[in-house]
Design a protein around this motif. Structure first.
Motif, PDB file in Angstrom:
ATOM      1  N   SER A  46      -2.452   8.171 -16.622  1.00  0.00           N
ATOM      2  CA  SER A  46      -1.966   7.698 -15.318  1.00  0.00           C
ATOM      3  C   SER A  46      -1.326   8.844 -14.556  1.00  0.00           C
ATOM      4  CB  SER A  46      -0.933   6.582 -15.511  1.00  0.00           C
ATOM      5  OG  SER A  46      -1.536   5.433 -16.055  1.00  0.00           O
ATOM      6  N   LYS A  47      -0.505   9.609 -15.252  1.00  0.00           N
ATOM      7  CA  LYS A  47       0.136  10.756 -14.600  1.00  0.00           C
ATOM      8  C   LYS A  47      -0.921  11.764 -14.142  1.00  0.00           C
ATOM      9  CE  LYS A  47       4.060  10.279 -17.699  1.00  0.00           C
ATOM     10  NZ  LYS A  47       4.805  10.909 -18.811  1.00  0.00           N
ATOM     11  N   ALA A  48      -1.893  12.001 -14.992  1.00  0.00           N
ATOM     12  CA  ALA A  48      -2.955  12.946 -14.633  1.00  0.00           C
ATOM     13  C   ALA A  48      -3.738  12.433 -13.431  1.00  0.00           C
ATOM     14  CB  ALA A  48      -3.885  13.170 -15.835  1.00  0.00           C
ATOM     15  N   SER A  49      -3.962  11.140 -13.367  1.00  0.00           N
ATOM     16  CA  SER A  49      -4.709  10.567 -12.239  1.00  0.00           C
ATOM     17  C   SER A  49      -3.974  10.815 -10.932  1.00  0.00           C
ATOM     18  CB  SER A  49      -4.876   9.049 -12.430  1.00  0.00           C
ATOM     19  OG  SER A  49      -5.632   8.768 -13.589  1.00  0.00           O
ATOM     20  N   VAL A  50      -2.674  10.574 -10.944  1.00  0.00           N
ATOM     21  CA  VAL A  50      -1.893  10.783  -9.728  1.00  0.00           C
ATOM     22  C   VAL A  50      -1.874  12.266  -9.362  1.00  0.00           C
ATOM     23  CG1 VAL A  50       0.428  10.628  -8.737  1.00  0.00           C
ATOM     24  CG2 VAL A  50      -0.533   8.696 -10.023  1.00  0.00           C
ATOM     25  N   ALA A  51      -1.703  13.119 -10.374  1.00  0.00           N
ATOM     26  CA  ALA A  51      -1.696  14.556 -10.107  1.00  0.00           C
ATOM     27  C   ALA A  51      -3.036  15.019  -9.537  1.00  0.00           C
ATOM     28  CB  ALA A  51      -1.342  15.331 -11.375  1.00  0.00           C
ATOM     29  N   ALA A  52      -4.119  14.354  -9.941  1.00  0.00           N
ATOM     30  CA  ALA A  52      -5.442  14.713  -9.426  1.00  0.00           C
ATOM     31  C   ALA A  52      -5.670  14.181  -8.018  1.00  0.00           C
ATOM     32  CB  ALA A  52      -6.532  14.187 -10.369  1.00  0.00           C
ATOM     33  N   GLY A  53      -4.741  13.345  -7.534  1.00  0.00           N
ATOM     34  CA  GLY A  53      -4.840  12.888  -6.152  1.00  0.00           C
ATOM     35  C   GLY A  53      -5.239  11.436  -5.965  1.00  0.00           C
ATOM     36  N   ALA A  54      -5.226  10.632  -7.033  1.00  0.00           N
ATOM     37  CA  ALA A  54      -5.641   9.230  -6.907  1.00  0.00           C
ATOM     38  C   ALA A  54      -4.828   8.512  -5.837  1.00  0.00           C
ATOM     39  CB  ALA A  54      -5.494   8.514  -8.248  1.00  0.00           C
ATOM     40  N   ASN A  55      -5.460   7.529  -5.184  1.00  0.00           N
ATOM     41  CA  ASN A  55      -4.765   6.714  -4.198  1.00  0.00           C
ATOM     42  C   ASN A  55      -4.147   5.472  -4.825  1.00  0.00           C
ATOM     43  OD1 ASN A  55      -7.480   7.816  -2.556  1.00  0.00           O
ATOM     44  ND2 ASN A  55      -5.521   8.092  -1.519  1.00  0.00           N
ATOM     45  N   GLY A  56      -4.360   5.296  -6.134  1.00  0.00           N
ATOM     46  CA  GLY A  56      -3.781   4.133  -6.774  1.00  0.00           C
ATOM     47  C   GLY A  56      -4.201   4.041  -8.219  1.00  0.00           C
ATOM     48  N   LEU A  57      -3.556   3.093  -8.930  1.00  0.00           N
ATOM     49  CA  LEU A  57      -3.840   2.877 -10.348  1.00  0.00           C
ATOM     50  C   LEU A  57      -3.992   1.390 -10.578  1.00  0.00           C
ATOM     51  CD1 LEU A  57      -1.064   5.200 -11.837  1.00  0.00           C
ATOM     52  CD2 LEU A  57      -3.531   5.622 -11.966  1.00  0.00           C
ATOM     53  N   ILE A  58      -4.861   1.026 -11.496  1.00  0.00           N
ATOM     54  CA  ILE A  58      -4.950  -0.363 -11.932  1.00  0.00           C
ATOM     55  C   ILE A  58      -4.767  -0.356 -13.444  1.00  0.00           C
ATOM     56  CG2 ILE A  58      -7.498  -0.281 -11.870  1.00  0.00           C
ATOM     57  CD1 ILE A  58      -7.339  -3.323 -11.129  1.00  0.00           C
ATOM     58  N   ASP A  92       7.103  -0.019 -16.977  1.00  0.00           N
ATOM     59  CA  ASP A  92       8.253   0.308 -16.142  1.00  0.00           C
ATOM     60  C   ASP A  92       8.601   1.793 -16.249  1.00  0.00           C
ATOM     61  OD1 ASP A  92      10.400  -0.925 -14.426  1.00  0.00           O
ATOM     62  OD2 ASP A  92      11.618   0.146 -15.908  1.00  0.00           O
ATOM     63  N   ALA A  93       8.629   2.297 -17.463  1.00  0.00           N
ATOM     64  CA  ALA A  93       8.956   3.714 -17.664  1.00  0.00           C
ATOM     65  C   ALA A  93       7.919   4.607 -16.978  1.00  0.00           C
ATOM     66  CB  ALA A  93       9.037   4.024 -19.159  1.00  0.00           C
ATOM     67  N   LEU A  94       6.663   4.202 -17.070  1.00  0.00           N
ATOM     68  CA  LEU A  94       5.596   4.986 -16.439  1.00  0.00           C
ATOM     69  C   LEU A  94       5.799   5.057 -14.924  1.00  0.00           C
ATOM     70  CD1 LEU A  94       2.843   6.412 -16.279  1.00  0.00           C
ATOM     71  CD2 LEU A  94       1.745   4.175 -16.397  1.00  0.00           C
ATOM     72  N   LEU A  95       6.124   3.921 -14.303  1.00  0.00           N
ATOM     73  CA  LEU A  95       6.286   3.929 -12.852  1.00  0.00           C
ATOM     74  C   LEU A  95       7.451   4.820 -12.412  1.00  0.00           C
ATOM     75  CD1 LEU A  95       4.060   1.866 -12.924  1.00  0.00           C
ATOM     76  CD2 LEU A  95       5.255   0.585 -11.152  1.00  0.00           C
ATOM     77  N   ARG A  96       8.500   4.861 -13.246  1.00  0.00           N
ATOM     78  CA  ARG A  96       9.618   5.761 -12.916  1.00  0.00           C
ATOM     79  C   ARG A  96       9.127   7.215 -12.916  1.00  0.00           C
ATOM     80  NH1 ARG A  96      10.448   1.312 -12.507  1.00  0.00           N
ATOM     81  NH2 ARG A  96       9.705   2.025 -10.498  1.00  0.00           N
ATOM     82  N   ASP A  97       8.272   7.554 -13.895  1.00  0.00           N
ATOM     83  CA  ASP A  97       7.730   8.927 -13.934  1.00  0.00           C
ATOM     84  C   ASP A  97       6.824   9.195 -12.734  1.00  0.00           C
ATOM     85  OD1 ASP A  97       9.055   9.628 -16.237  1.00  0.00           O
ATOM     86  OD2 ASP A  97       7.355   9.230 -17.569  1.00  0.00           O
ATOM     87  N   LEU A  98       6.010   8.219 -12.396  1.00  0.00           N
ATOM     88  CA  LEU A  98       5.064   8.414 -11.287  1.00  0.00           C
ATOM     89  C   LEU A  98       5.793   8.612  -9.958  1.00  0.00           C
ATOM     90  CD1 LEU A  98       2.298   5.805 -12.187  1.00  0.00           C
ATOM     91  CD2 LEU A  98       2.281   8.277 -12.587  1.00  0.00           C
ATOM     92  N   GLU A  99       6.922   7.950  -9.803  1.00  0.00           N
ATOM     93  CA  GLU A  99       7.689   8.117  -8.557  1.00  0.00           C
ATOM     94  C   GLU A  99       8.096   9.576  -8.352  1.00  0.00           C
ATOM     95  OE1 GLU A  99       9.957   3.843  -7.824  1.00  0.00           O
ATOM     96  OE2 GLU A  99      10.791   5.293  -9.231  1.00  0.00           O
ATOM     97  N   LYS A 100       8.291  10.271  -9.486  1.00  0.00           N
ATOM     98  CA  LYS A 100       8.683  11.686  -9.358  1.00  0.00           C
ATOM     99  C   LYS A 100       7.483  12.588  -9.105  1.00  0.00           C
ATOM    100  CE  LYS A 100      12.353  10.853 -12.669  1.00  0.00           C
ATOM    101  NZ  LYS A 100      12.291  10.698 -14.124  1.00  0.00           N
ATOM    102  N   ILE A 101       6.364  12.273  -9.729  1.00  0.00           N
ATOM    103  CA  ILE A 101       5.182  13.129  -9.574  1.00  0.00           C
ATOM    104  C   ILE A 101       4.541  12.945  -8.196  1.00  0.00           C
ATOM    105  CG2 ILE A 101       2.853  13.589 -10.456  1.00  0.00           C
ATOM    106  CD1 ILE A 101       3.882  12.788 -13.241  1.00  0.00           C
ATOM    107  N   ALA A 102       4.512  11.712  -7.711  1.00  0.00           N
ATOM    108  CA  ALA A 102       3.785  11.394  -6.470  1.00  0.00           C
ATOM    109  C   ALA A 102       4.104  12.339  -5.311  1.00  0.00           C
ATOM    110  CB  ALA A 102       4.026   9.931  -6.084  1.00  0.00           C
ATOM    111  N   PRO A 103       5.404  12.552  -4.970  1.00  0.00           N
ATOM    112  CA  PRO A 103       5.670  13.397  -3.788  1.00  0.00           C
ATOM    113  C   PRO A 103       5.175  14.838  -3.953  1.00  0.00           C
ATOM    114  CG  PRO A 103       7.734  12.652  -4.841  1.00  0.00           C
ATOM    115  CD  PRO A 103       6.624  11.967  -5.546  1.00  0.00           C
ATOM    116  N   LEU A 104       5.020  15.304  -5.205  1.00  0.00           N
ATOM    117  CA  LEU A 104       4.543  16.679  -5.414  1.00  0.00           C
ATOM    118  C   LEU A 104       3.073  16.839  -5.053  1.00  0.00           C
ATOM    119  CD1 LEU A 104       6.342  17.534  -8.774  1.00  0.00           C
ATOM    120  CD2 LEU A 104       7.102  17.945  -6.435  1.00  0.00           C
ATOM    121  N   VAL A 105       2.338  15.733  -4.970  1.00  0.00           N
ATOM    122  CA  VAL A 105       0.919  15.809  -4.616  1.00  0.00           C
ATOM    123  C   VAL A 105       0.646  15.008  -3.340  1.00  0.00           C
ATOM    124  CG1 VAL A 105       0.048  16.312  -6.925  1.00  0.00           C
ATOM    125  CG2 VAL A 105       0.449  13.931  -6.257  1.00  0.00           C
TER     126      VAL A 105
END
Lengths: 348, 348, 348, 348
Positions: free
Chosen positions: B284-296, B321-334
Motif C-alpha cells: 500500500s505504501k509503495a502504491s502511494v509512493a508510485a503515485g496511485a490515486n487510491g487504494l482498495i 488504522d495503523a496503515l492509514l496513519r502511515d499513508l497520511e505521512k507519505i501522501a504529501p511527499l508525492v
C-alpha cells in the motif's frame, strides 16, 4: 537442521555441541545473534543425532528447516545482515544508493559521472566493464581496462564500486578492483560462478533471474553463502511477463517477501526493472516505501549516445539528484536512513 | 483522430467544426480543458475530411491517434479526470481509500466494519454481494440483500459504497444501491457488461484482467467511455506470473504507465495483488509512493471465519488504522492528500 | 464425494442409496458406465452420512474427491463422454474437424466456404456472428443475420454449425440456429453465461481462458455440467506467455492432461493458438498425434480481405484440404478415426 | 549483410569478393549451397562497401539481414544443416533418438540402460556427469568418472553419447569423452561457455532457456557458430508459464518456427518439457508430427531410486521401446526416417 542455544549457554557447551556434529562428518555454520546462537548443520542428519543434540546441555531447541536453503533463511539467522564495506553499511535501517552508467566507456565518462553521483549523495558507483549481450556482435564492454578506470574514479570521488562479473575466471581480477561484485540476471544459476564467489572475499550483489522464483533466488544465494561468503545482497530487477510495454515487470512485492524469508539486504533496480527513464523515479520511491535496503540506478550524461544502447533507461544527472532529494524525505517514514558516505582516497 | 482548438477559438467556430464532422456521419466527443478544446472523432475519417478540418478557422492542429482507444487517452484529454461523488473527489491530487470485507455477510458484520473503516479515515466502503467464484459449489455471495445491507451501513456511517457487478442484468439494481460499480478481473473483457455500464449513470472501477496488457485495459475502459460514461477508474490488482508464493504479482509500474497514457484515476488493490495480509501494508505504501490515486483494501473483523475463505488477505481493523496513519505521512511527499470525507446520512 | 456401485448392484439398491442421499438435502448426479454406476453427491457430506453410505448394500466404495470440480472429473465418470449430434459423434475414438471463417460476412461467403469445408471432409462449419473485440471501434460481427446465413449454409452442405455466444441474453437465439455453442477465451469465467448454457439444450465448446489453468478450465466446465448440460467439449486455444513471435503459445500438453483429469472431449484450435497460417498445419498434426478429439480451424477464400483482420491465421481452402488428407493417415496411428459426415438437408 | 553469388560464379570471382571484404577489416563466413554461394559479412558494413559489392562481377544480390543473428539464420544458409557424427546423421529428413538416465550413477546402471536404449533403436545415449541443481546441497553428479563410464557404455553398445557441460573449464574434458556436448537451460546465456563451445570441435545441443524467446535462443546459437563451430542443434525443453500442473509448458510451436527461421536441427525434450512420465509418449508423438528432427528422452530402469529425484519423468525401458515402435510409423507421414544406427566399438 538448526540447533538453537541461548546467549546464556556457556561457550564450552556450544563447542561440545559443535564437536558432536563434526564427529558425524557434518559441516557447521555458526550464527551468533543478540538473543540466540544458532548452529546450522549442513549434510544428512540422522534422527538419532537429532535426538542426541536435543538432549545436550545448552540446547534450547532443534528445528528441522524444510526449505532447501538454510544459511540464507531468517530461521537460521533471525537478525538482519548488515554488510560493512569500509564504513559504508548495507542492510538493516540503512538505505544505500548505487548509481552510474550501464557501461564504463572512457576515463572521462566514468570520472564525470562519479563526480555527479557523489555530489547527489550516493555511496556506490556502478558500471560494467564486461557486458552480457544477447548477440555476439553487440558491444561487449571495454574489459579489464574498464575495471581500473572505474576503481580510480571511485577512489577519487569517495565512492565504493560495483561491477558485474560473468565468468569464474574473471572473479579474481574483478575482486581486485571492485568493492562489490555483481551477478547478472542471466547468471543467477551459473553455479560455478556462484561457487567461485563463495570464496572471493568481496560482498556480492546477486540479481534475480528474470524468470526465477523467490525460492530459486534464495537457493542461488545459498551457493555463495555455503562457500563461506556471508556478504550477499539480493536484487530485484524485474521479471519477464506477458506485458511488453515495459522491458520487464518490476516485482516490488519481492522486497517484503525476501526480507521475511531471509536476513539478507534487498536492493531494487528500477532501471532494468522498467527499461524506461520516466518510470525510474516513481518506481524508486515505491521501492523505498516497500522497504528496500537500497537502489541501483543507471545514470548517464549523454544517454542518447551510450555504447550499450541502454540509454533510454538512464536518468540524466539532474533527475538523479532530484530523486535523491525526494528519497531523503520518504526514507525516514519507513524506517530507513541514507547509508553514510565513503571518504575519497588520494589517487597518485 | 482529434481536432485541437485553442481556448481563444470562439464557440461559434467550434460549433462549425462539429457540424462538419457530424455531416460526415461521425460521432463527436468534446473535451474542454484549461488551454485547449479537443474534439474527438469516432468513426472512419477520410483524408479529405482531415485536410478540410485542418484548414478550418480556429483549428490549431489535427492529430491522428494511432492507439485503438481514444476517449481514455491522455492525448485526447490532457488533464486528469477528477470524479466527484457527493463531494468526494477521486483523481488528481486526491487519495481515496476504499476498505471493507471481501463479501457482505450480515447487517451486523457490514455495519461494524463500516464503523471501523470510517473511524480510520476511509471514504468508501467495499463489499461484495455477488461473488465470482472459480467453482460452482463455492459461496456465491448473499445476493441482492447484501446490496441493501451495505447501502444502509454506508449511509449510517458516512461512506460511499462500491460493489462488484458481474452481469448486465444486475447493473440496474447495483446502480440503485451502490455509489460505484466495480468490474472484476475476470469480467474486464465482458464486453456486453462494459457496454451496459456505459449508460448506468454511476462511476465505474474497472479492474485489470489478471493477464491483460495495459493496452487491453484501456480498450476495455474505452467501451464504457464510448457509451457516454466518463467516470471510470482503472484498478491494478495483480497479474498472473510464474511466481506462486504470492497469489498474483502486483504490477505497480502500471500506476505511472496508465497515468501517462490516460487521464483516468488509477487505484491499487494490494489485497488481491498479493493475497497475503502481511504484504498489504508495504505494498500500500509503495502504491502511494508510485503515485496511485487510491487504494482498495480488504479488512475483516474475523478473517479466519470469512465466508469466502479470502480472510488470509484481509487486514485486521487495527492494522488498517495503523496503515492509514502511515499513508497520511507519505501522501504529501508525492503530491497527494486524502480525499475529503463524506457526511453520514440519517437512516430511518 | 462419490459412491461407487457395481453394475451387478440391483437397481433397487441404487435407488435406496439415492433416497438416503436426497433425504439429507443433497443433490445426486448419476453416471452409469460399463462396469460401475457412480453416484455423485453435491453439497456438504457429514462423516456420519459417508459412513452410513459405505455400509449400505451394493456400495463398493465411497471416495472423497478433493478436486473442486466433480461432474467434469474422470473419477466420477471414468468412460469417455461421446457427444452425438444428429449422428455425428464427438469424443472417444472419433476425430471431428470444424472449419470455417473467423466471421460470417455474407451469404455468398459462408456458402462458398461451407461447400469447400464439406468437400474436404470436415463435419462442422464454424463462423462468428458476434465477435468479441478488444476495442469498441472494431468490427463486432454481423449479428443475428449471421446466424441464419450460417444455419442455411450448414444445412445446404450437410454440416453441423458452431458459433460463439458472448452473453446470456443471446444464448436462446444462438441455440435456435446453431448446433454447438462456443464460449470464447475471454468469457471462460463469465459465470452467468456458463450457468445459462447449463440449460440451453445444445452441446457447448468451452475455450480455455488464455491465462486459465487446467483446474480453472475444468471448474468452468463444471458450471455448465452442474446446470444439467452434459455435452461439453474443452478447447485448448493457446495461452499467453512471454513469447511474442506467435499470437499465443499453443499448449498441446493440455490435451493428454485434460483427457486424464476429465472424460470430456478435447478440441485443439491451432489457428488462434499460433496466429500464423504457416504454423496451422504442423500444429494440427501435432494436436492429433497428442490425442486430440478434434480440431477447429479457420479457413477463408480471401483471407487478406477478411473483415476481422484475422486472415493472417486462416488457411486457404487448398491448404485445408491437403491438411485433412495428412490427418487421415496420422489419425489411425493414435487410435482415432474421422467422425462420420452429416447429411445435407434440403433448404427451401 | 550477406552477398549472394550463383553457383555459376567462377571461384576466382568469389575470391575477389572475399578479398574486398577482408581488405575492409571485416570477417567472412562462407556457405556453399546447391544453387547459391552465400558470403556472410561480420562487422560494420559501410553503404559504400555495400554498393561496391553489389556492382562486382558474379554478385547476384546483396541483402541486409535485420536479424541480430546471421550464421544461424535460414536467410544466410537456406538448406537444412545435417550434422554427421561417425555416420549418424542429424538434421534434414533424419529423426535421431537420444535416450538415457538423467544422471550417470554407476557403470552397471549406465551399461544396462545403454543396452536397452540401443535395443529399442535409439542412436545416442544421454546421461549427466555434472548436474546443475537449484540448491547447493543436492546431488551434483558423479563428475569426471561419469564421463568415462558413459563413454565406455556408448562404445560397447554402439551409441553416440551426449552429456551436459556447465562451465568453460570442463569443456575440454567433456569433449574428450562425449560425442555431443549439451548446454542446459540455465546456461543458454552463459556467454563464456558458448564462446568456448565455438572452438570445442564437437557438435553442441543448445537447450532453450526456460524463459528465452526464439530470438534469444538463435542469438545464443550465434555465439557458438561465430566461434567456428557449425554443428549446433537447438532444443525445445519447455518454458515457464503460469501453469503448475506440469513442470514446464512444452512449446511445440517452437519446432516449425525455429525450422523456418534457422537451418539448424531442432530436437524436442518431452521429459523435462512435461516433468511427468505419462505425458512423455503423447508429447513425443506430437513433437515428431510437428516436424522435430529428434527427441531426447529420459529412461531409467529404477526411476523411483534415481539419484536426482527426477525419476518421476523417466520412462521405463518397455515404455520407451513401445514409444519408438509408434514413432517409426508416424515418422514417414511427416517426411522423417530414423537416423541410421552407429556401430559398436570393441572396448578393451
Amino acid at each position: 537442521m538448526i540447533v538453537i542455544t541461548s546467549n546464556l549457554t556457556p561457550e564450552e557447551q556450544v563447542q561440545d555441541i559443535i564437536a558432536v556434529i563434526e564427529r558425524e562428518g557434518l559441516q557447521v555454520h555458526l550464527s551468533r545473534g543478540a538473543d540466540h546462537t544458532v548452529i546450522g548443520l549442513v549434510g544428512g542428519v540422522t534422527p538419532k543425532l537429532a535426538e542426541h543434540l536435543r538432549q545436550m546441555k545448552g540446547v534450547q531447541n532443534v528445528v528441522k528447516i524444510s526449505k532447501s536453503y538454510k544459511l540464507a533463511s531468517r530461521d537460521f539467522h533471525p537478525e538482519d545482515t548488515v554488510i560493512d564495506i569500509r564504513g559504508v553499511k548495507i542492510g538493516g535501517e540503512n538505505l544505500v544508493i548505487m548509481g552510474g552508467p550501464c557501461a564504463v566507456e572512457s576515463p572521462e565518462q566514468i570520472n564525470e559521472i562519479a563526480r555527479l553521483v557523489k555530489a547527489s549523495g550516493a555511496q556506490v558507483l556502478r558500471g560494467g566493464a564486461f557486458k552480457p549481450r544477447t548477440g555476439p556482435y553487440s558491444f561487449q564492454g571495454v574489459g579489464v581496462e574498464g575495471l581500473t578506470m572505474m576503481a580510480e574514479a571511485g577512489k577519487r570521488h569517495g565512492l565504493l564500486t560495483i561491477t558485474e562479473v560473468m565468468t569464474p575466471e574473471y572473479v579474481d581480477i574483478c575482486a581486485e578492483h571492485a568493492d562489490i561484485l555483481q551477478v547478472g540476471t542471466r547468471n543467477m544459476q551459473n553455479f560455478d560462478l556462484l561457487r567461485k564467489l563463495g570464496t572471493c572475499g568481496r560482498p556480492v550483489l546477486l540479481k534475480r533471474g528474470f524468470s526465477a522464483t523467490y525460492d530459486e533466488l534464495l537457493n542461488a544465494a545459498e551457493y555463495i553463502l555455503a562457500g563461506g561468503n556471508r556478504d550477499v545482497m539480493l536484487c530485484e530487477r524485474g521479471i519477464r511477463t506477458f506485458e511488453t510495454y515495459t522491458r520487464n515487470t518490476l516485482d516490488l512485492t519481492a522486497i517484503p517477501v525476501l526480507q521475511s524469508l531471509s536476513h539478507l539486504p534487498v536492493i531494487s533496480d528500477p532501471s532494468h526493472g522498467t527499461g524506461r527513464r520516466e518510470l525510474v523515479a516513481p518506481m524508486s520511491k515505491a521501492s523505498v516505501a516497500a522497504g528496500a535496503n537500497g537502489l541501483i540506478i543507471e545514470i548517464h550524461t549523454d544517454p542518447d549516445n551510450s555504447m550499450t544502447g541502454d540509454g533510454v533507461q538512464s536518468l540524466f544527472p539532474d533527475q538523479f539528484d532530484a530523486l535523491l532529494r525526494d528519497l531523503e524525505k520518504i526514507a525516514p517514514l519507513v524506517g530507513r536512513k541514507f547509508s553514510n558516505s565513503p571518504e575519497a582516497v588520494s589517487v597518485v
